[in-house]
Design an enzyme around this catalytic site. Structure first.
Site, short mmCIF file in Angstrom:
data_model
loop_
_atom_site.label_atom_id
_atom_site.label_comp_id
_atom_site.label_asym_id
_atom_site.label_seq_id
_atom_site.Cartn_x
_atom_site.Cartn_y
_atom_site.Cartn_z
N GLY A 9 -5.58 -8.16 1.25
CA GLY A 9 -5.70 -9.55 1.67
C GLY A 9 -5.98 -9.76 3.14
N TYR A 137 -16.84 7.55 -4.79
CA TYR A 137 -16.44 6.14 -4.79
C TYR A 137 -17.02 5.41 -5.98
CZ TYR A 137 -16.20 1.29 -3.12
OH TYR A 137 -15.96 -0.07 -3.01
#
Length: 288
Positions: A9, A137
């Protein structure tokens, strides 16, 4: 009462979502909690579970990830695979155990096949291997899509994923020739659409969140937009000793346009100007 928990966040997208919520996108009965790495290590199951016990989220937006540039991805494929796999697995399983109503995870256009046709769309996610430069990834992120469908089928979980194209906010160093093509969107556009997805889009199938195909620009175009926005008077150099990476990965936003045709994206020059203005204003406090 709905509690929206946002992992990662404090990052670019998380900060944009927080800004949008604070501008008035928050509705009655909603509480938003934005986590950072200081709140716990999501690769450790016990720490992830403790976060869910503490906050008791009803909705989760999973932004946290191990990320890096082209050369980090090329040199640390094992770490990029393992850490993202562990993080995603812990978050998804905690969402199931704690009966979270909705989980929205972030993927990336790098998950799409290297050898493909354009524009790419959501159906092409698993149709070939990704570019070898970031396969660790990419495969870890692909598994989020696989498990979204598996959790829906086996447990009835409402898990889905967003596939965003490149995001504008902070400055960058120009490496490579500048010729590769990308679709860029302003971070607050992505934030608004993420909030829409967590509230309104209920399918385990991913959705590409991107500007239109005709908005695709070269890295050189973006670099020159930054030069213009900051009124830089010096020489612009493209370091061609550095790899360009994948030449293009044009994404189709047809699915998004069908479901939310009214959304107007901020243009590249305006988005870059907003990003540059933010950076100049916050330079002293920005992470170096």
């Amino acid at each position: 009462m709905n509690l929206y928990l946002v992992t990662g966040g404090s990052g670019l997208v998380g900060s944009a979502i927080k800004a949008i919520v604070e501008k008035g996108e928050k509705v009655d009965g909603e509480t938003w909690v934005f986590l950072s790495s200081k709140d716990g290590d999501l690769t450790i199951r016990s720490e992830c579970d403790a976060i869910f016990v503490k906050h008791k989220p009803t909705h989760v937006i999973h932004l946290a990830a191990k990320v890096g540039g082209l050369f980090a991805n090329m040199s640390k494929k094992v770490e990029f695979y393992r850490e993202n796999i562990m993080m995603n697995d812990n978050v998804m399983e905690c969402c199931r155990i704690h009966k979270v109503e909705k989980l929205v995870s972030y993927l990336s256009t790098c998950v799409f096949p290297d050898k493909t046709t354009y524009p790419i769309d959501e159906t092409m996610l698993h149709s070939g291997p990704p570019h070898p430069s970031n396969e660790g990834y990419a495969y870890a992120k692909r598994m989020v899509d696989t498990m979204n469908r598996a959790y829906a089928e086996e447990y009835g979980c409402n898990f889905t994923s967003i596939i965003p194209t490149n995001i504008l906010c902070t400055p960058f160093t120009v490496w490579g020739s500048g010729t590769p093509l990308r679709q860029f969107m302003y971070s607050e556009d992505l934030a608004e659409l993420t909030i829409w997805v967590v509230r309104e889009y209920h399918s385990p199938e991913p959705i590409i969140v991107s500007v239109d195909e005709e908005s695709e620009v070269s890295i050189k175009d973006v670099a020159m937009a930054v030069v213009k926005a900051i009124d830089f008077q010096g020489e612009v150099v493209f370091d061609t000793s550095k790899a360009d990476g994948q030449f293009k990965k044009t994404a189709s936003n047809a699915k998004l346009r069908k479901l939310k045709p009214e959304h107007e994206f901020i243009g590249i020059e305006e988005g870059v100007k907003k990003a540059v203005d933010w950076f100049v204003k916050n330079y002293d406090q920005a992470r170096k």
